[in-house]
Design an enzyme around this catalytic site. Structure first.
Site, PDB file in Angstrom:
ATOM      1  N   HIS A  44     -12.775 -65.900  22.625  1.00 35.50           N
ATOM      2  CA  HIS A  44     -11.860 -66.349  23.449  1.00 35.50           C
ATOM      3  C   HIS A  44     -11.003 -67.306  22.903  1.00 35.50           C
ATOM      4  CE1 HIS A  44     -10.491 -67.625  27.854  1.00 35.50           C
ATOM      5  NE2 HIS A  44     -10.069 -68.725  27.095  1.00 35.50           N
ATOM      6  N   HIS A  59      -9.683 -70.629  21.361  1.00 36.85           N
ATOM      7  CA  HIS A  59     -10.266 -71.953  21.459  1.00 36.85           C
ATOM      8  C   HIS A  59     -10.126 -72.707  19.885  1.00 36.85           C
ATOM      9  CE1 HIS A  59     -13.817 -69.776  19.923  1.00 36.85           C
ATOM     10  NE2 HIS A  59     -14.287 -71.085  19.701  1.00 36.85           N
ATOM     11  N   HIS A  88      -8.511 -64.794  28.394  1.00 37.41           N
ATOM     12  CA  HIS A  88      -9.450 -64.201  27.344  1.00 37.41           C
ATOM     13  C   HIS A  88      -8.936 -63.365  26.333  1.00 37.41           C
ATOM     14  CE1 HIS A  88     -13.508 -63.385  26.083  1.00 37.41           C
ATOM     15  NE2 HIS A  88     -13.144 -62.125  25.585  1.00 37.41           N
ATOM     16  N   ASN A 132     -10.657 -71.533  14.333  1.00 34.56           N
ATOM     17  CA  ASN A 132     -11.250 -70.275  13.587  1.00 34.56           C
ATOM     18  C   ASN A 132     -10.819 -69.231  14.344  1.00 34.56           C
ATOM     19  OD1 ASN A 132     -12.442 -72.009  11.886  1.00 34.56           O
ATOM     20  ND2 ASN A 132     -14.495 -72.046  12.781  1.00 34.56           N
ATOM     21  N   GLN A 139     -11.584 -76.482  17.943  1.00 32.44           N
ATOM     22  CA  GLN A 139     -12.837 -77.490  18.121  1.00 32.44           C
ATOM     23  C   GLN A 139     -12.177 -78.785  17.594  1.00 32.44           C
ATOM     24  OE1 GLN A 139     -16.819 -75.927  17.051  1.00 32.44           O
ATOM     25  NE2 GLN A 139     -15.529 -74.374  16.162  1.00 32.44           N
ATOM     26  N   CYS A 195     -18.135 -64.367  28.913  1.00 33.52           N
ATOM     27  CA  CYS A 195     -17.348 -65.254  28.066  1.00 33.52           C
ATOM     28  C   CYS A 195     -17.629 -66.894  28.896  1.00 33.52           C
ATOM     29  CB  CYS A 195     -16.006 -64.904  27.869  1.00 33.52           C
ATOM     30  SG  CYS A 195     -15.219 -66.509  26.982  1.00 33.52           S
ATOM     31  N   CYS A 211     -13.906 -68.429  29.584  1.00 31.60           N
ATOM     32  CA  CYS A 211     -13.208 -68.231  30.919  1.00 31.60           C
ATOM     33  C   CYS A 211     -13.001 -69.219  31.997  1.00 31.60           C
ATOM     34  CB  CYS A 211     -13.306 -66.632  31.162  1.00 31.60           C
ATOM     35  SG  CYS A 211     -12.735 -65.389  30.022  1.00 31.60           S
ATOM     36  N   GLN A 223     -14.911 -73.115  -8.062  1.00 28.94           N
ATOM     37  CA  GLN A 223     -13.628 -72.618  -8.980  1.00 28.94           C
ATOM     38  C   GLN A 223     -12.975 -71.568  -8.082  1.00 28.94           C
ATOM     39  OE1 GLN A 223     -11.957 -74.027 -11.731  1.00 28.94           O
ATOM     40  NE2 GLN A 223     -10.563 -72.534 -10.635  1.00 28.94           N
TER      41      GLN A 223
END
Length: 362
Positions: free
Chosen positions: A189, A191, A138, A178, A193, A91, A94, A345
């Site tokens: 991990h 996080h 993590h 997300n 943005q 990762c 980390c 829609q």
């Protein structure tokens, strides 16, 4: 007080550590300050340089204008090669360990922010993309942080909002998280943005226009009305505090969707007072815990901070969080199919009042 320590990665990208200090207050800025690393200490950037020797980033994105919709689309083909769901021992978010350098050179940290190595916004397209690591653990999620750590994250987001808003050409700062592979997450991990956008997003521009028209016609603020009507009705309220309230919107698009509003209208995260930020940390964790308890497995979600544009509409815009999951049942996802993707829609399978009741009970 939150201590902010700046450094750079080996390819020149910015890296900033945010550490909780003993005293309460605003972010204090340090550059390469000595200290120590630990869950309650200060990250010593000078003692932990990036050893990887990465070449400078040479990515370029492009903005193209959709004339029929009057919207901008970003073309970022270089992101096809970005890291995708690596095993835990590889990762990049980390802390670094002997023989395993990552994007974060320190062996421990509280909150770390760095420029994205595969940015959606760069070059001629303008803007900037940053990654916000909520925890060195993590296996954790945002809901596991605890109020003190959540406040450090919020302080970091507020600081990034204020700093990125000063960059030339930035029109909007968007902070988001997300969570879950169903959402499209490429790194598990914990996080989020931060995007410093060179244009207003279609959703923000539409809200600014709608709120402005409503104010010209009535003299009232539409954000305030939407919040106050939800609180007066009560059926769609999920949780309420002294400074914040969370409710399911009357016309929710997603099966389980919650909006978190401050009782005092402010344009963005930097405008919050200490007590408002403290309660926000607690209520945000509360909501994420409820989403985790909706189904047998933690729900995938998007947690999106809607902040006022940098230059327009700030006097009427209201900071708020929009949190939603794409899961509509334990074994079913809400897909954006023909009507949603093709025509914009939305059709929601769950009544907002029912969703609010389920979240209150969770």
């Amino acid at each position: 007080m939150v201590r902010k320590t700046r450094t750079t990665l080996s390819d020149g990208r910015a890296l900033i550590y945010y550490d909780e200090a003993v005293a309460e207050g605003l972010v204090r800025d340090h550059t390469g300050s000595r200290g120590h690393t630990g869950s309650r200490g200060h990250t010593d950037a000078r003692d932990h340089a990036d050893p990887r020797g990465l070449p400078p980033i040479a990515t370029r994105s492009e903005r193209r204008h959709d004339r029929l919709l009057d919207e901008w689309v970003v073309i970022a083909s270089h992101r096809q090669g970005r890291t995708h769901l690596p095993p835990a021992d590889q990762c990049p978010l980390c802390p670094s360990a002997p023989g395993r350098p990552t994007e974060i050179p320190a062996p421990d940290y509280q909150v770390a922010v760095f420029e994205n190595r595969f940015p959606a916004l760069s070059g001629p397209g303008g803007g900037r993309c940053e990654v916000v690591c909520f925890s060195p653990d993590h296996e954790a999620s945002y809901a596991d942080l605890g109020p003190a750590q959540a406040r450090t994250v919020l302080a970091a987001l507020a600081d990034r909002t204020a700093e990125l808003a000063e960059l030339p050409g930035v029109e909007q700062v968007y902070c988001f998280e997300n969570r879950g592979p169903e959402i499209g997450v490429t790194l598990t991990h914990p996080h989020g943005q931060v995007y410093a956008l060179p244009v207003l997003t279609p959703r923000t521009r539409r809200m600014v226009d709608t709120v402005s028209r409503h104010h010209r016609a009535t003299g009232r603020n539409l954000f305030d009305e939407v919040r106050d009507e939800a609180l007066a009705d009560g059926r769609r309220v999920v949780v309420a505090g002294e400074h914040w309230s969370a409710f399911v919107p009357q016309a929710a698009r997603w099966p389980y969707e919650v909006h978190l509003y401050p009782h005092r209208r402010v344009p963005d995260l930097p405008a919050l007072t200490g007590p408002e930020q403290a309660e926000l940390a607690v209520l945000h964790l509360d909501l994420l815990g409820r989403f985790d308890r909706l189904f047998p497995a933690p729900a995938p979600y998007i947690s999106a901070w809607h902040q006022a544009p940098v230059r327009t509409g700030r006097e009427l815009y209201a900071l708020h969080l929009e949190l939603f999951t794409t899961r509509r049942a334990a074994d079913k996802l809400k897909y954006l199919a023909g009507t949603e993707s093709g025509m914009g829609q939305f059709i929601n399978d769950i009544a907002p009042e029912r969703a609010a009741a389920a979240l209150r009970e969770a």
